[in-house]
Design a protein around this motif. Structure first.
Motif, mmCIF file in Angstrom:
data_model
loop_
_atom_site.group_PDB
_atom_site.id
_atom_site.type_symbol
_atom_site.label_atom_id
_atom_site.label_comp_id
_atom_site.label_asym_id
_atom_site.label_seq_id
_atom_site.Cartn_x
_atom_site.Cartn_y
_atom_site.Cartn_z
ATOM 1 N N GLN A 70 -8.070 10.388 1.822
ATOM 2 C CA GLN A 70 -8.772 11.820 1.059
ATOM 3 C C GLN A 70 -7.478 12.328 0.194
ATOM 4 O OE1 GLN A 70 -10.176 13.907 4.469
ATOM 5 N NE2 GLN A 70 -12.335 13.445 4.089
ATOM 6 N N SER A 71 -6.279 11.972 0.764
ATOM 7 C CA SER A 71 -5.229 12.684 -0.021
ATOM 8 C C SER A 71 -4.957 11.653 -1.186
ATOM 9 C CB SER A 71 -4.111 12.690 0.705
ATOM 10 O OG SER A 71 -4.238 13.435 2.005
ATOM 11 N N GLY A 72 -5.638 10.533 -1.576
ATOM 12 C CA GLY A 72 -5.509 9.739 -2.755
ATOM 13 C C GLY A 72 -4.457 8.658 -2.126
ATOM 14 N N ALA A 73 -4.189 8.215 -1.166
ATOM 15 C CA ALA A 73 -3.342 7.277 -0.923
ATOM 16 C C ALA A 73 -4.208 5.842 -0.915
ATOM 17 C CB ALA A 73 -2.640 7.316 0.328
ATOM 18 N N LYS A 74 -3.579 4.793 -1.101
ATOM 19 C CA LYS A 74 -4.096 3.156 -0.938
ATOM 20 C C LYS A 74 -3.689 3.109 0.369
ATOM 21 C CE LYS A 74 -3.969 -1.251 -2.585
ATOM 22 N NZ LYS A 74 -2.944 -2.240 -2.917
ATOM 23 N N VAL A 75 -4.539 2.886 1.304
ATOM 24 C CA VAL A 75 -4.211 2.579 2.643
ATOM 25 C C VAL A 75 -4.749 1.174 3.255
ATOM 26 C CG1 VAL A 75 -4.626 3.583 5.021
ATOM 27 C CG2 VAL A 75 -4.781 5.059 3.070
ATOM 28 N N VAL A 76 -3.813 0.617 3.895
ATOM 29 C CA VAL A 76 -4.353 -0.411 4.861
ATOM 30 C C VAL A 76 -4.228 -0.288 6.147
ATOM 31 C CG1 VAL A 76 -3.688 -3.057 5.426
ATOM 32 C CG2 VAL A 76 -3.425 -2.150 3.026
ATOM 33 N N LEU A 77 -5.084 -0.577 6.913
ATOM 34 C CA LEU A 77 -4.932 -0.512 8.569
ATOM 35 C C LEU A 77 -4.968 -1.656 9.023
ATOM 36 C CD1 LEU A 77 -6.859 2.328 10.722
ATOM 37 C CD2 LEU A 77 -7.036 -0.060 11.217
ATOM 38 N N ILE A 78 -4.149 -2.032 10.182
ATOM 39 C CA ILE A 78 -4.360 -3.194 10.951
ATOM 40 C C ILE A 78 -4.668 -3.126 12.502
ATOM 41 C CG2 ILE A 78 -2.751 -4.468 9.196
ATOM 42 C CD1 ILE A 78 -0.533 -4.368 11.407
ATOM 43 N N GLU A 79 -5.518 -3.861 13.075
ATOM 44 C CA GLU A 79 -5.864 -3.611 14.348
ATOM 45 C C GLU A 79 -5.790 -5.099 14.988
ATOM 46 O OE1 GLU A 79 -7.298 -1.618 16.699
ATOM 47 O OE2 GLU A 79 -7.246 -3.292 17.744
ATOM 48 N N LYS A 80 -5.202 -4.874 16.071
ATOM 49 C CA LYS A 80 -5.279 -6.139 16.714
ATOM 50 C C LYS A 80 -6.265 -6.875 17.473
ATOM 51 C CE LYS A 80 -3.081 -4.911 21.391
ATOM 52 N NZ LYS A 80 -1.848 -4.976 22.131
ATOM 53 N N ALA A 101 0.841 -1.136 -0.089
ATOM 54 C CA ALA A 101 0.100 -0.018 0.054
ATOM 55 C C ALA A 101 0.842 1.148 -0.134
ATOM 56 C CB ALA A 101 -0.949 0.047 1.290
ATOM 57 N N ASP A 102 0.115 2.387 -0.084
ATOM 58 C CA ASP A 102 1.139 3.665 0.272
ATOM 59 C C ASP A 102 1.247 3.847 1.542
ATOM 60 O OD1 ASP A 102 0.945 3.993 -2.802
ATOM 61 O OD2 ASP A 102 -1.021 4.983 -2.527
ATOM 62 N N VAL A 103 0.022 3.628 2.091
ATOM 63 C CA VAL A 103 0.319 3.988 3.623
ATOM 64 C C VAL A 103 -0.152 2.744 4.526
ATOM 65 C CG1 VAL A 103 -0.501 5.346 5.359
ATOM 66 C CG2 VAL A 103 0.038 6.417 3.397
ATOM 67 N N VAL A 104 0.431 2.521 5.443
ATOM 68 C CA VAL A 104 0.205 1.532 6.287
ATOM 69 C C VAL A 104 -0.099 2.025 7.648
ATOM 70 C CG1 VAL A 104 0.646 -0.695 7.444
ATOM 71 C CG2 VAL A 104 0.962 -0.598 5.009
ATOM 72 N N ILE A 105 -1.239 1.782 8.322
ATOM 73 C CA ILE A 105 -1.627 2.481 9.559
ATOM 74 C C ILE A 105 -1.586 1.418 10.704
ATOM 75 C CG2 ILE A 105 -3.216 3.567 11.085
ATOM 76 C CD1 ILE A 105 -3.736 5.327 8.188
#
Ligand code: ADP
Length: 652
Positions: free
Chosen positions: A166-176, A146-150
């Motif tokens: 919103q800035s156009g990045a492809k984002v993956v977010l992980i949550e435990k 992804a562009d950004v990993v959170i």
């Protein structure tokens, strides 16, 4: 938060998941009877209050389990309420897995079913020792780019996810955890922001005016780099006084100076700490803008302004949704719409670096599956604090004379400081780690903020078990907690009358969705028609509370508290019934953490930004310093989460 309670009592519908699960396991035939067939109701204590289940038995099986009543945090508790009953029925055992991150709710459901088993004449022992839930097997390793990993799906992580997308990045977010929300969803939801539109309905009171004028007497030289801010504030105050206005004064500079003084502390080793000027400026300047951003995403804020405990000034806002659910619900809906990929039950283990740049995250799913996430632009660490990690608290604490491992916490059990450990390993500087905020008014057993009844900070009266006040109830949280810890067993009572309690009627709920009548039944709240009646129930010396409240009412009339210096008062306590909520301090917010700059870039020990690495929220340090103002945390996570997402999306 009196107004909050009153409105919430009407608006709030506790997310009561009623789940009927019917046994799909084949019914054994010809076996000896294990239960007296029928339907039974059982209950047990959860995180926020009583969890009640209805269990139906045949002679040889647990046929169905339904959670019929609970006050657990909406969203966070949902996975336990969905999975634990299903697992008990499917596996015909009480030895099922608790849902990680929702341990107390899971255990409460198991205990409540055990209660039903007993009533049905079954053997709890046998059902507890019978082999438990299914074994989990790890799947094939997963790799994603992804562009950004959170990392972290609380308020800061979700704000970062929405802003990066919103800035156009492809984002993956992980949550435990199995659900989004972290501490944010459990928080009271108080949000501090300077807001002339809403604040114009608030009148300036004499005590607030006194507080405001006191800034004129502080020398600019005494506040170091905050001197120019104080100078501007003094000019604003003089102009305000000259105008003769009776409308509440507020400004970004006042919010800055209150955050500075509220956070300026000296620890037990003599180290002084205060908020970093530019971070405090970024927080206070951007919190109104972040609120407007949230409104634009569909989160409605109420028009009421209050002062949450320890906020020091009436600039606290609340959303129309219960506790922190509005923030999490709105942000996760928007994240989904913007195409953010969210992976639940996925725990980050370590950061991947390449030539000094953070380029990804290694993680593990709850079933053991290995996950590698590559981030072409940046990784945002948003894992929250370490309030639920007793060893880490004890290791870093330099502020409280003792930090027992057993001290309860208001925090989600997932707040274990993972991001701080991962960040430190790649060279992040840690700041202010010794300063830990205790929430003075927590449930003495569960440590939860829920399970009580009170109004806005100015109307609260704290007394000890002798019926005596011991502190200025309008002071900062560390002052309140320190005062409370000096009382017998660290215990005190918040006293309200019918008016300051928000005029609760039969069947009313408090701001956490707790049924007030049930709280009274369970002695989480005491209620009596007279103060003498309360004294009796609380076993206080006869006449003590009556005399103390009479004295306090006199201070309210005079607007002066010669004993403890309270300056801002709510109404007098005169109208029965009267209420007392037992409270005790618990660990609430860890102020220290990863060092960041105003762009939410993570800094190393030399103050240099680590390429590709960003952080926001409770995992960071430097803003709140020694003591966080009530209502500044949600503002912080929204402001810096939003910045971190945009910075990561723009990183080269
Ligand atoms: P903040 O207020 O800073 O957003 P929260 O406590 O609300 O902090 O959210 C932090 C979230 O991060 C929680 O939902 C928590 O479960 C999650 N988290 C903590 N450690 C990890 C980890 N190692 N991997 C993934 N998620 C994590």
């Amino acid at each position: 938060m009196k107004r909050f309670f009153r409105t919430a009592a009407i608006a709030l519908t506790c997310a009561l998941a009623v789940l009927a699960l019917v046994a799909c396991a084949s019914q054994p035939t010809g076996e000896a009877a294990m239960f007296k067939a029928g339907t039974y109701t059982g209950s047990a204590a959860g995180k926020n209050g009583t969890v009640t289940v209805k269990t139906t038995f045949t002679a040889t099986a647990i046929k169905s389990v339904e959670v019929i009543k609970h006050g657990e945090t909406p969203g966070i508790s949902d996975p336990a309420i969905a999975r634990v009953p299903a697992s008990i029925v499917k596996n015909q055992t009480l030895a099922v897995d608790v849902v990680s991150g929702v341990t107390l709710t899971s255990k409460a459901i198991i205990d409540a079913v055990a209660d039903c088993v007993k009533q049905a004449g079954g053997s709890v022992d046998k059902l507890q020792t019978k082999a438990g839930a299914e074994k989990k097997t790890a799947g094939a390793a997963i790799e994603k780019s992804a562009d950004v990993v959170i990392v972290g799906g609380g308020g800061a992580g979700l704000a970062a996810a929405v802003s990066a997308a919103q800035s156009g990045a492809k984002v993956v977010l992980i949550e435990k955890a199995p659900a989004l929300g972290g501490n944010t969803i459990r928080a009271g939801g108080a949000y501090n922001a300077v807001d002339p539109d809403r604040q114009k309905a608030v009148k300036m009171t004499k005590p607030l005016l006194g507080d405001l004028k006191s800034f004129l007497g502080i020398s600019e030289a005494s506040v170091g780099e905050f001197g120019p801010t104080l100078k501007i504030l003094k000019g604003q105050i003089n102009a305000y006084l000259a105008s003769g206005s009776d409308t509440l004064f507020d400004s970004v500079e006042l919010h800055m100076m209150q955050t500075y003084f509220g956070g300026k502390r000296v620890d037990l080793k003599g180290n002084e700490i205060h908020g970093e000027l530019e971070l405090v400026r970024t927080l206070t300047t951007n919190s109104p803008k972040a609120m407007q951003w949230l409104e634009s995403l569909g989160l409605p804020f109420k028009n009421d302004i209050s002062t949450v405990l320890g906020a020091l000034w009436p600039r606290t806002h609340g959303t129309t949704k219960p506790v922190g659910t509005g923030f999490i619900g709105t942000l996760s809906d928007n994240a989904a719409k913007l195409g953010v990929e969210i992976m639940l039950e996925t725990k980050a283990d370590e950061l991947i670096t390449q030539k000094g740049r953070v380029v990804g995250v290694k993680a593990t799913k709850a079933d053991g599956t290995k996950v590698t996430l590559k981030a072409s632009r940046g990784v945002v660490m948003a894992t929250g604090g370490f309030g639920a990690n007793p060893e880490m608290r004890a290791k870093y604490n330099t502020y409280w004379p003792s930090m027992p491992l057993t001290m309860p916490t208001t925090n989600a059990p997932t707040a274990t400081g993972d991001g701080i450990v991962m960040g430190e390993k790649v060279g992040a500087n840690l700041v202010g780690m010794g300063f830990i905020q205790l929430m003075p008014s927590s449930h003495p057993v569960t440590g939860s903020l829920a399970g009580g009844l009170w109004g806005s900070a100015e109307s609260q009266v704290f007394v000890n078990s002798q019926g005596k006040r011991f502190v200025n109830e309008y002071a900062e949280r560390d002052v309140l907690a320190s005062g409370a810890l000096k009382q017998e067993k660290g215990l005190f009572y918040i006293i309200c009358d019918q008016v300051t309690a928000g005029n609760p009627q039969p069947g009313a709920k408090n701001g956490w969705g707790d049924d007030i009548d049930t709280l009274i039944k369970n002695h989480d709240v005491y209620k009596a028609d007279t103060l003498a009646g309360l004294e009796q129930q609380l076993k206080m010396p006869a006449g003590s509370l009556q005399a103390e409240i009479a004295k306090y009412n006199g201070y309210t009339d005079a607007g002066v508290d010669p004993e403890f210096g309270k300056r801002n008062f709510g109404p007098k306590l005169t109208q029965g019934p009267f209420y007392a909520t037992p409270r005790s301090p618990s660990v609430h917010h860890t102020m220290g953490g990863i060092a960041i700059d105003t762009q939410a870039r993570v800094l190393d020990a030399k103050g240099q930004a680590i390429p590709g690495f960003f952080a926001a929220g409770e995992v960071t340090g430097g803003i709140h310093a020694g003591n966080r103002l009530g209502g500044n945390a949600i503002a912080d996570i929204m402001v810096f989460g939003r910045i971190a997402g945009a910075s990561a999306a723009a990183a080269k």
